[in-house]
Design a protein around this motif. Structure first.
Motif, short mmCIF file in Angstrom:
data_model
loop_
_atom_site.label_atom_id
_atom_site.label_comp_id
_atom_site.label_asym_id
_atom_site.label_seq_id
_atom_site.Cartn_x
_atom_site.Cartn_y
_atom_site.Cartn_z
N LEU A 30 -14.74 8.10 -0.89
CA LEU A 30 -15.21 7.12 -1.08
C LEU A 30 -15.12 6.06 -2.72
CD1 LEU A 30 -19.05 7.59 -0.22
CD2 LEU A 30 -17.63 5.96 0.85
N THR A 31 -14.52 7.24 -2.81
CA THR A 31 -13.57 7.08 -4.56
C THR A 31 -12.25 6.57 -4.80
OG1 THR A 31 -15.14 8.63 -5.35
CG2 THR A 31 -13.23 7.55 -6.98
N LYS A 32 -12.08 7.20 -3.61
CA LYS A 32 -9.92 6.78 -3.37
C LYS A 32 -9.63 6.33 -2.56
CE LYS A 32 -8.60 11.43 -5.47
NZ LYS A 32 -7.98 12.35 -5.92
N GLY A 33 -10.13 6.06 -1.47
CA GLY A 33 -9.99 5.25 -0.22
C GLY A 33 -9.02 5.89 0.66
N ASP A 34 -8.19 4.58 1.22
CA ASP A 34 -7.26 4.99 2.19
C ASP A 34 -6.49 4.20 3.24
OD1 ASP A 34 -8.68 3.55 3.85
OD2 ASP A 34 -9.59 4.94 5.44
N SER A 35 -6.38 3.10 2.06
CA SER A 35 -5.88 1.47 2.86
C SER A 35 -4.98 1.81 0.97
CB SER A 35 -6.45 0.61 2.95
OG SER A 35 -5.79 -0.50 3.71
N PRO A 36 -3.58 2.69 0.97
CA PRO A 36 -3.40 1.22 -0.37
C PRO A 36 -2.70 0.84 -0.31
CG PRO A 36 -1.89 4.04 0.81
CD PRO A 36 -3.12 3.50 1.35
N LEU A 37 -2.00 0.30 -1.60
CA LEU A 37 -1.55 -1.19 -1.76
C LEU A 37 0.33 -0.26 -0.95
CD1 LEU A 37 -0.88 -3.74 -2.47
CD2 LEU A 37 -0.21 -3.13 -4.58
N ARG A 38 1.23 -0.75 -0.91
CA ARG A 38 2.40 -0.54 -0.24
C ARG A 38 3.61 -2.17 -0.63
NH1 ARG A 38 1.50 1.95 5.82
NH2 ARG A 38 -0.12 3.11 4.72
N GLY A 39 4.62 -1.19 -1.11
CA GLY A 39 5.70 -2.00 -1.78
C GLY A 39 6.32 -2.61 -0.30
N LEU A 40 6.38 -3.72 -0.45
CA LEU A 40 7.10 -4.78 0.47
C LEU A 40 8.73 -4.78 1.34
CD1 LEU A 40 6.53 -8.67 -0.97
CD2 LEU A 40 5.72 -7.36 1.42
N THR A 41 8.87 -4.40 2.49
CA THR A 41 10.63 -4.81 2.51
C THR A 41 11.53 -6.09 3.19
OG1 THR A 41 9.96 -4.91 5.07
CG2 THR A 41 9.54 -2.84 3.93
N GLN A 42 10.55 -7.23 2.40
CA GLN A 42 11.22 -7.83 2.32
C GLN A 42 10.43 -9.29 1.77
OE1 GLN A 42 11.92 -8.68 6.43
NE2 GLN A 42 9.62 -10.10 7.13
N ALA A 43 11.06 -10.62 1.55
CA ALA A 43 9.86 -10.90 0.47
C ALA A 43 9.18 -11.99 1.77
CB ALA A 43 10.88 -12.67 -0.27
N PRO A 44 7.87 -12.52 1.26
CA PRO A 44 6.72 -12.90 1.66
C PRO A 44 7.60 -14.01 1.88
CG PRO A 44 5.66 -12.54 -0.33
CD PRO A 44 7.46 -12.09 -0.80
N ARG A 45 6.68 -14.50 3.58
CA ARG A 45 7.71 -15.83 4.13
C ARG A 45 7.20 -17.46 3.69
NH1 ARG A 45 6.49 -17.36 10.82
NH2 ARG A 45 7.68 -18.88 10.63
N PHE A 46 5.49 -17.30 3.15
CA PHE A 46 5.08 -18.05 2.39
C PHE A 46 4.61 -18.64 0.87
CE2 PHE A 46 3.93 -17.24 6.77
CZ PHE A 46 4.59 -19.13 7.22
#
Length: 247
Positions: free
Chosen positions: A141-157
Motif C-alpha cells: 500500500l505504501t510503495k505500489g506496483d506500477s513504477p514510472l518507466r523510461g521511454l524507448t521513443q518520443a511521445p507521438r503527440f
C-alpha cells in the motif's frame, strides 16, 4: 463494446446513485481487505520495482491478482446482471469465482460455508494473524506496483495537438471509456515517462510501456449540444494506443 462501458449518455438506466459512503455495509470493508491482501501476495510483485519477498511469503496463494483481474471478472458478467448488483457484490462474486476456478476451494465448499453462516450469523469469522503478510500489505500500500518507466521513443503527440480517440475492437478488459470512442479531442498534457498496465489487452492496444496523455474533449461532442452544459470540458487520461491523429 460491452454495454457496461458505454454508460455515458445512455438513457433509461434509472436514477443515478448518489450514495456518498465508501462502505455501506460492514462486509464491504472485509471484501476490500481480501482484495488488497490478494494483490499484496500476487506473484506479479516479483517483477515490481520495490523488492517484495514474494517467494518467501508464508502463503498458499500462488496466483497473479491485480485490479485488472478484478475488473475482468466484473466485465465478464452478463451486462444486465452487472447492473443488478451493488459495487462490492460484484467484487465478491468475481473473487469467489476466481478461487473456485483456481482450485482453492470448490463451489460445494463455498456453499457449505454460506449455509453455515446464514444459520449462525454470530459465529466468529476465520482469524489467523500473519505478521509477515501484514507487513507485505503495508509495504504494498505504501510503495505500489506500477513504477514510472523510461521511454524507448518520443511521445507521438505533443501538448495542443488535435487528436481523435480510437475505437478498437472490444476485448475482455479495456481502459478506454466507451463514451469517448471515436470522439475528437486535444492533448492537454503529456505525462513524463511511460506507463504500462497489469495485463496486455491484446487488440485493445495496451501492453508495453507507452506515453499517457491528458486529453480534453468538449462535452457537446460526447452527449450533444442540447444535452450538455455550455463551456463544459471533459478530461481523460488515455494511453497513447487509444489516440489517433485528427486528420
Amino acid at each position: 463494446m460491452k454495454l457496461q462501458h458505454t454508460l455515458g449518455g445512455l438513457q433509461n438506466l434509472g436514477p443515478v446513485n448518489v450514495e456518498t459512503q465508501v462502505f455501506v455495509e460492514p462486509w464491504e470493508k472485509r471484501i476490500f481487505g481480501i482484495h488488497t491482501a490478494m494483490m499484496a501476495e500476487s506473484t506479479h510483485l516479483s517483477g515490481a520495482l520495490p523488492q517484495y519477498p514474494v517467494a518467501g511469503l508464508p502463503t498458499t496463494f500462488r496466483n497473479t491478482w491485480t485490479w485488472a483481474s478484478l475488473r475482468t471478472g466484473a466485465e465478464g458478467m452478463q451486462p444486465f446482471e452487472y447492473f443488478k448488483y451493488r459495487y462490492y457484490e460484484k467484487w465478491l462474486m468475481g473473487i469467489s469465482q476466481f478461487f473456485i476456478d483456481e482450485g482453492y476451494l470448490s463451489a460445494d465448499e463455498l456453499n457449505q460455508k454460506i449455509d453455515y453462516y446464514r444459520a449462525n450469523p454470530g459465529a466468529p469469522l476465520p482469524n489467523q494473524p500473519n505478521p509477515a503478510i501484514a507487513t507485505q500489505i503495508h509495504e504494498y500500500l505504501t510503495k505500489g506496483d506500477s513504477p514510472l518507466r523510461g521511454l524507448t521513443q518520443a511521445p507521438r503527440f505533443a501538448q495542443g495537438d488535435e487528436v481523435r480517440v480510437a475505437d478498437p475492437d472490444a476485448v475482455d478488459h479495456t481502459r478506454l471509456p466507451g463514451y469517448l470512442r471515436n470522439k475528437p479531442g486535444k492533448v492537454d498534457l503529456v505525462y513524463p515517462g511511460a506507463f504500462s498496465y497489469f495485463v496486455s489487452t491484446g487488440p485493445d492496444g495496451i501492453g508495453d510501456p507507452m506515453p499517457v496523455y491528458r486529453v480534453s474533449v468538449d462535452a457537446a461532442e460526447i452527449w450533444g449540444k442540447e444535452k450538455s452544459e455550455p463551456n463544459t470540458t471533459i478530461y481523460a487520461d488515455l494511453f497513447e494506443a487509444y489516440l489517433q491523429p485528427s486528420n
